[in-house]
Motif scaffolding. Sequence first.
Motif, PDB file in Angstrom:
ATOM      1  N   PHE A  94     -49.494 -98.477 100.549  1.00 52.17           N
ATOM      2  CA  PHE A  94     -48.476 -97.734 101.289  1.00 52.17           C
ATOM      3  C   PHE A  94     -47.578 -98.665 102.099  1.00 52.17           C
TER       4      PHE A  94
ATOM      5  N   PHE B 260     -45.186-100.352  99.732  1.00 53.92           N
ATOM      6  CA  PHE B 260     -44.212 -99.345  99.290  1.00 53.92           C
ATOM      7  C   PHE B 260     -43.171 -99.081 100.368  1.00 53.92           C
ATOM      8  N   ILE B 261     -43.625 -98.863 101.602  1.00 55.86           N
ATOM      9  CA  ILE B 261     -42.715 -98.542 102.709  1.00 55.86           C
ATOM     10  C   ILE B 261     -41.765 -99.702 102.995  1.00 55.86           C
TER      11      ILE B 261
ATOM     12  N   ARG C 148     -39.259 -99.737 100.204  1.00 57.38           N
ATOM     13  CA  ARG C 148     -38.422 -98.538 100.272  1.00 57.38           C
ATOM     14  C   ARG C 148     -37.382 -98.670 101.392  1.00 57.38           C
TER      15      ARG C 148
ATOM     16  N   ASN D  59     -46.412-100.998  93.190  1.00 55.10           N
ATOM     17  CA  ASN D  59     -46.009-100.616  94.548  1.00 55.10           C
ATOM     18  C   ASN D  59     -44.575-101.050  94.846  1.00 55.10           C
TER      19      ASN D  59
ATOM     20  N   GLY E  62     -41.392 -98.590  95.347  1.00 52.08           N
ATOM     21  CA  GLY E  62     -40.629 -98.654  96.592  1.00 52.08           C
ATOM     22  C   GLY E  62     -39.144 -98.813  96.346  1.00 52.08           C
TER      23      GLY E  62
ATOM     24  N   ASN F 144     -40.122 -89.680  94.437  1.00 51.36           N
ATOM     25  CA  ASN F 144     -40.480 -88.943  95.640  1.00 51.36           C
ATOM     26  C   ASN F 144     -41.680 -89.595  96.318  1.00 51.36           C
ATOM     27  N   THR F 145     -41.594 -89.796  97.631  1.00 48.28           N
ATOM     28  CA  THR F 145     -42.667 -90.469  98.375  1.00 48.28           C
ATOM     29  C   THR F 145     -43.979 -89.709  98.263  1.00 48.28           C
TER      30      THR F 145
ATOM     31  N   TYR G   8     -45.576 -90.417  94.920  1.00 49.58           N
ATOM     32  CA  TYR G   8     -46.147 -91.762  94.900  1.00 49.58           C
ATOM     33  C   TYR G   8     -47.465 -91.799  95.677  1.00 49.58           C
ATOM     34  N   MET G   9     -47.487 -91.217  96.870  1.00 50.57           N
ATOM     35  CA  MET G   9     -48.692 -91.228  97.689  1.00 50.57           C
ATOM     36  C   MET G   9     -49.831 -90.485  96.999  1.00 50.57           C
TER      37      MET G   9
END
Length: 205
Positions: free
Chosen positions: A74, A77-78, A81, A128, A132, A137-138, A141-142
């Motif tokens: 995460f 990814f963040i 993103r 990942n 990102g 869509n987040t 992905y999560m």
Amino acid sequence: MDFNTLREWLTLENIMKLIQEYRALGPLPGIFLPMLEAFLPFLPLFLFIMANASAFGLWVGFLYSWIGACAGAFIVFIVFRKYGQKRFFSFLQRHSQVQKLMGWVERHGFGPLFILLCFPFTPSAVVNIVAGLSKINTAQYMLAVLSGKMVMIFIISFIGYDIRSLITQPLRTAIVAVVIFLLWYIGKRIELRLNSKSKKNHQLS
């Protein structure tokens, strides 16, 4: 310590000794090592997971590994993103292979990501980063990360905790297969709901 020396040192026995050495820190070593792999993909995630299962037990070791691996995924990814459009990362998006992967992720969503992340030797760091940079869509992905890594980490934890049982107790192996199918099916149903909601929101806007 150079790269080759580090690679030779990374064995199940040495990792278990490291976890035992820092056992006073509670769950932190068991969570930190799988998290670190998200940033340094050359590290052997499967060894970290097996060491956790051996050091903490099947379920606790699985939980620590799952939390650490998902948290690392995460964070990567963040970061991509949020900062993927910046000059420092812009060269990645211009790469033809990255563009193809981004398009593939955006078109297919949850299903293929889930399957990819179920396999222990999938280059999850690449997944990942591409996710990102893409417009996936987040929530999708999560969901793929949480469910896919749950399957992968449980299987490796199960093997690391009691490798003989896969052969001597085929019922357990069958249960693992059923769990994989159920997680995939549930994930697809949730993905359909997420897609329908996003379409409705798009139409309303």
